[in-house]
Design a protein around this motif. Structure first.
Motif, PDB file in Angstrom:
ATOM      1  N   PRO B  56       0.824  -1.212   0.000  1.00 48.10           N
ATOM      2  CA  PRO B  56       0.000   0.000   0.000  1.00 48.10           C
ATOM      3  C   PRO B  56       0.855   1.258   0.000  1.00 48.10           C
ATOM      4  CG  PRO B  56      -0.797  -1.554   1.633  1.00 48.10           C
ATOM      5  CD  PRO B  56       0.476  -2.116   1.113  1.00 48.10           C
ATOM      6  N   THR B 171     -18.838  -8.259   3.837  1.00 44.36           N
ATOM      7  CA  THR B 171     -18.504  -7.327   2.757  1.00 44.36           C
ATOM      8  C   THR B 171     -17.010  -7.132   2.567  1.00 44.36           C
ATOM      9  OG1 THR B 171     -18.534  -5.413   4.218  1.00 44.36           O
ATOM     10  CG2 THR B 171     -20.623  -6.032   3.185  1.00 44.36           C
ATOM     11  N   GLY B 172     -16.199  -7.794   3.350  1.00 38.63           N
ATOM     12  CA  GLY B 172     -14.756  -7.561   3.243  1.00 38.63           C
ATOM     13  C   GLY B 172     -14.363  -6.208   3.793  1.00 38.63           C
ATOM     14  N   TYR B 175     -10.362  -6.640   7.780  1.00 38.82           N
ATOM     15  CA  TYR B 175      -9.342  -7.511   7.203  1.00 38.82           C
ATOM     16  C   TYR B 175      -8.078  -7.445   8.035  1.00 38.82           C
ATOM     17  CZ  TYR B 175      -8.027  -2.932   5.426  1.00 38.82           C
ATOM     18  OH  TYR B 175      -7.708  -1.616   5.337  1.00 38.82           O
ATOM     19  N   LYS B 176      -7.198  -8.375   7.756  1.00 37.83           N
ATOM     20  CA  LYS B 176      -5.916  -8.434   8.457  1.00 37.83           C
ATOM     21  C   LYS B 176      -4.821  -7.987   7.496  1.00 37.83           C
ATOM     22  CE  LYS B 176      -3.222 -10.673  11.722  1.00 37.83           C
ATOM     23  NZ  LYS B 176      -3.184 -10.134  13.070  1.00 37.83           N
ATOM     24  N   THR B 177      -4.025  -7.021   7.907  1.00 36.35           N
ATOM     25  CA  THR B 177      -2.964  -6.535   7.022  1.00 36.35           C
ATOM     26  C   THR B 177      -1.742  -7.446   7.113  1.00 36.35           C
ATOM     27  OG1 THR B 177      -2.009  -5.159   8.748  1.00 36.35           O
ATOM     28  CG2 THR B 177      -3.698  -4.148   7.370  1.00 36.35           C
ATOM     29  N   LEU B 183      -7.862  -4.190  10.552  1.00 44.37           N
ATOM     30  CA  LEU B 183      -8.400  -2.852  10.290  1.00 44.37           C
ATOM     31  C   LEU B 183      -9.847  -2.931   9.799  1.00 44.37           C
ATOM     32  CD1 LEU B 183      -5.405  -1.184   8.413  1.00 44.37           C
ATOM     33  CD2 LEU B 183      -6.035  -0.915  10.809  1.00 44.37           C
ATOM     34  N   ILE B 184     -10.516  -1.783   9.795  1.00 49.23           N
ATOM     35  CA  ILE B 184     -11.881  -1.697   9.262  1.00 49.23           C
ATOM     36  C   ILE B 184     -11.927  -0.631   8.177  1.00 49.23           C
ATOM     37  CG2 ILE B 184     -14.295  -1.182   9.771  1.00 49.23           C
ATOM     38  CD1 ILE B 184     -13.764  -2.049  12.642  1.00 49.23           C
ATOM     39  N   ASP B 185     -12.423  -1.020   7.009  1.00 51.53           N
ATOM     40  CA  ASP B 185     -12.646  -0.080   5.914  1.00 51.53           C
ATOM     41  C   ASP B 185     -14.057   0.485   6.080  1.00 51.53           C
ATOM     42  OD1 ASP B 185     -13.037   1.251   3.603  1.00 51.53           O
ATOM     43  OD2 ASP B 185     -12.676  -0.457   2.264  1.00 51.53           O
ATOM     44  N   SER B 187     -15.729   2.563   4.471  1.00 50.00           N
ATOM     45  CA  SER B 187     -16.564   2.769   3.283  1.00 50.00           C
ATOM     46  C   SER B 187     -17.207   1.459   2.815  1.00 50.00           C
ATOM     47  CB  SER B 187     -15.732   3.381   2.160  1.00 50.00           C
ATOM     48  OG  SER B 187     -14.709   2.485   1.789  1.00 50.00           O
ATOM     49  N   TYR B 188     -16.725   0.322   3.314  1.00 51.08           N
ATOM     50  CA  TYR B 188     -17.350  -0.949   2.946  1.00 51.08           C
ATOM     51  C   TYR B 188     -18.174  -1.548   4.073  1.00 51.08           C
ATOM     52  CZ  TYR B 188     -15.747  -1.895  -1.764  1.00 51.08           C
ATOM     53  OH  TYR B 188     -15.587  -1.866  -3.110  1.00 51.08           O
ATOM     54  N   TYR B 220      -2.779   2.693  13.627  1.00 46.53           N
ATOM     55  CA  TYR B 220      -2.073   2.366  12.378  1.00 46.53           C
ATOM     56  C   TYR B 220      -1.500   3.615  11.713  1.00 46.53           C
ATOM     57  CZ  TYR B 220      -0.972  -0.546   8.353  1.00 46.53           C
ATOM     58  OH  TYR B 220      -0.305  -1.246   7.380  1.00 46.53           O
ATOM     59  N   HIS B 221      -2.185   4.764  11.887  1.00 51.43           N
ATOM     60  CA  HIS B 221      -1.681   6.004  11.288  1.00 51.43           C
ATOM     61  C   HIS B 221      -0.442   6.503  12.014  1.00 51.43           C
ATOM     62  CE1 HIS B 221      -4.190   7.140  14.656  1.00 51.43           C
ATOM     63  NE2 HIS B 221      -3.706   8.352  14.633  1.00 51.43           N
TER      64      HIS B 221
END
Lengths: 351, 284
Positions: B56, B171-172, B175-177, B183-185, B187-188, B220-221
């Motif tokens: 990323p 919805t995906g 996920y695991k990086t 983390l959680i997206d 927007s999904y 994470y940021h």
């Protein structure tokens, strides 16, 4: 093949193509990049701006405070004690480029004090630390590890704020360096002391048990007491007049003279002594375990006259004498406690 | 009547049924061929992307080079709750007593009692002691009690190696990086809260403003910028330890190597990545 079946199959095929096209169109390009999720979201989440910026950021402007802190016990990384700026002051955020500064610590404090412009609240550049910030870590509480410094607030400080004695940047009080009063000349003080001798004894051992012995007392405490009588913050029919005529040098000299005189243990009622000894544990933090104070501006109690000690405690209780710590401490004592404590300290060897 | 009916029915439908079955067979064969071809193509695509997925686009950061982990030394925690307030400030968590990404539990064993008394900063008595739902402190309710043993346990998302929450997400969105963070997206995320139910640690909270699930991201940021998570940054007693397992000298590697560490609820098979020292049998 019958027509209606052909039509049905065509319809199914068209729907399937439309569904596949729609999925292609609506699914983010990065969706299957790393797995079943949108790959771009990783970088999006990572792009957030941190609000806690760390000590080095604070240091770039507040060098004096940083220097105070960096040599203090609050800065002992690796030992389980590392109280950085933002632990007490809150996140620095974009301070000072955005106003109002997002120091939620100050905002909170200002809110508590009913002050909207907290910069006016720090006129001399000092950031006040409310008591709650210190006790959040230092209040004695079951569950806190024993290595953590903890105090019983009522006994330690009463209603006084922590900053009355402690600088939060460097909380350990270095008595010798910080509070050592100017040294007087004992031989010059002997002449001044002649006027004191009528009541306190020529050698500093009082002729009347209601009056304090001065021999062996801390010079700093004696000087401060004389200054308090002169300025009127402490009043006494006799002492206010006596102190009014003394210069600062006189006070330091006479204090030096009495502090070096040989003290005498006055002794107390044996029955009360044992009871007083138990209660004295709460005095020991400031006045020493055996009545010899570690701080030159706090009085030694060992060997002092019992009558004087008890009348002093009573004067704190009734408000005729005031002190940030002693006023609240004295109010926790019963009449019996006062008598027992006075007897105990009077009996402790002053040497 | 019934005889005639059967006869008529047989005559009328015999041929079309045979035809229909034949067509159905051919159709099924074609579909099977297409699916298998499709899956072959898909496999090729996965293989292609597996060889060269660029990490990323995070400045000065490659997620292939890190393996983050978290440690908690409960013997050091003093329950000051600086971490809880810092987390809320850093991550914009709702300023109330119901939403937390990290929290602290107090376990108190009174003399003569087998079970601990457990409370956290969101306990009503503790909220009353702090005087606000935006500030947190533990009240001193056990000051005069006969306490046999007491300690504080900070908790947060365990960023499991086999996260149940990711497993159930339809919805995906979660996920695991590669570097070990869950983390959680947003927007999904559709806010169905399956993941909240699935997490055995209660680590997920629901963001009622955005209508999505939220959780600890180990900041994470911050960690991708070389900083520590906010809770680790402000812990005054170094009870929270964070670092890279790929670096044998990182604080977390030393912590795991030099201590007998435990994880919460290992029996669930989630394989947590938050390692504890100094917790008790009743902590889970």
């Amino acid at each position: 093949m019958p027509k209606h079946l052909v039509r049905l199959l065509i319809l199914v095929a068209v729907l399937a193509v439309a569904a596949i096209a729609a999925k292609k169109f609506f699914t983010d390009k990065s969706y299957y990049m790393y797995g079943n999720y949108r790959g771009n979201s990783v970088a999006e989440i990572a792009s957030d701006v941190p609000r806690f910026r760390g000590n080095e950021y604070c240091k770039s402007c507040h060098t004096k405070q940083y220097a105070e802190w960096s040599s203090s016990p609050h800065n002992s990384p690796g030992t389980g004690k590392h109280v950085k700026c933002e632990v007490c002051h809150g996140p620095v955020g974009q301070h000072p480029s955005t106003l109002p500064a997002p120091l939620n610590f100050d905002e909170r404090l200002a809110l508590k004090e009913g002050i909207t412009n907290y910069q006016a609240f720090m006129p001399n550049g000092k950031l006040p630390v409310p008591k709650e910030e210190c006790v959040q870590c230092h209040e004695a509480m079951p569950g806190r590890p024993l290595v953590q410094r903890q105090v019983m607030i009522a006994a330690h400080a009463g209603t006084e704020k922590c900053i009355a004695c402690h600088n939060p940047h460097s909380p350990k009080i270095n008595f010798a360096a910080v509070l050592q009063p100017p040294r007087g000349d004992a031989s010059a003080g002997k002449a001044v002391a002649a006027a004191c001798g009528a009541c306190h004894g020529a050698a500093g051992v009082s002729v009347n048990p209601a009056w304090p012995n001065l021999a062996g007392q801390h010079a700093g405490y004696l000087t401060n007491s004389l200054e308090a009588f002169k300025s009127g913050t402490r009043t006494n029919a006799m002492m206010s007049g006596m102190a009014a005529g003394l210069s600062d040098t006189d006070m330091q000299n006479v204090a030096a003279y009495f502090s070096q005189a040989a003290c005498k243990t006055s002794g107390g009622d044996k029955a009360k002594v044992d009871l007083g000894k138990i209660k004295a544990a709460s005095c020991a933090l400031c006045h020493g375990a055996f009545g010899i104070s570690g701080n030159p501006v706090w009085p030694n109690l060992a060997g002092q006259n019992a009558d004087y000690l008890s009348s002093t405690l009573k004067s704190f209780q009734n408000g005729s004498r005031k002190h940030p710590v002693m006023t609240s401490v004295a109010k926790t004592l019963s009449a019996g406690d006062v008598a027992n404590l006075a007897a105990y300290y009077a009996s402790v060897n002053c040497k | 009547m019934s005889n005639q009916d059967t006869k008529v029915g047989k005559e009328a439908s015999d041929l079309p049924r045979r035809n229909f079955l034949r067509i159905l067979g051919i159709g099924a064969a074609c579909t099977g061929a297409m699916v298998s071809a499709g899956s072959l193509i898909a496999k090729e695509q996965v293989n292609e992307s597996a060889t060269a997925p660029p990490p990323p686009k995070i400045p000065n950061y490659d997620w292939n080079k890190h393996k983050w982990a978290f440690g908690i030394d409960a013997t050091r925690c003093i329950g000051c709750l600086r971490c809880v307030e810092a987390c809320k400030a850093e991550n914009g968590v709702a300023q109330d007593a119901h939403h937390f990404r990290t929290w602290v539990e107090r376990y108190v064993y009174l003399e003569g009692e087998d079970k601990p008394r457990i409370d956290s900063q969101s306990d009503p008595q503790n909220i009353a002691a702090s005087g606000s739902e935006k500030e947190f402190r533990f009240d001193n309710r056990y000051k005069d009690a006969k306490v046999e043993k007491a300690f504080f346990v900070p908790k947060l998302c365990n960023h499991c190696t086999h996260p149940a929450c990711v497993q159930v997400c339809p919805t995906g969105a979660t996920y695991k990086t590669k570097d070990g963070v869950v983390l959680i997206d947003h927007s999904y995320c559709i806010g169905c809260e399956y993941c909240v139910q699935a997490c055995p640690y209660g680590a997920r909270e629901f963001n009622h403003v955005l209508g999505v699930t939220d959780k600890c991201t180990w900041c994470y940021h911050r960690i991708t910028k070389g900083l520590l998570p906010a809770c680790v940054e402000v812990c005054p007693v170094e009870a929270r330890i964070f670092g890279d397992r790929n670096d044998p000298q990182s604080p977390i590697s030393l912590f795991i190597r030099n201590n007998r560490v435990a994880v919460l609820k290992p029996e669930t098979g989630n394989a947590p990545n938050v390692y504890y020292v100094g917790i008790d049998k009743d902590v889970s």
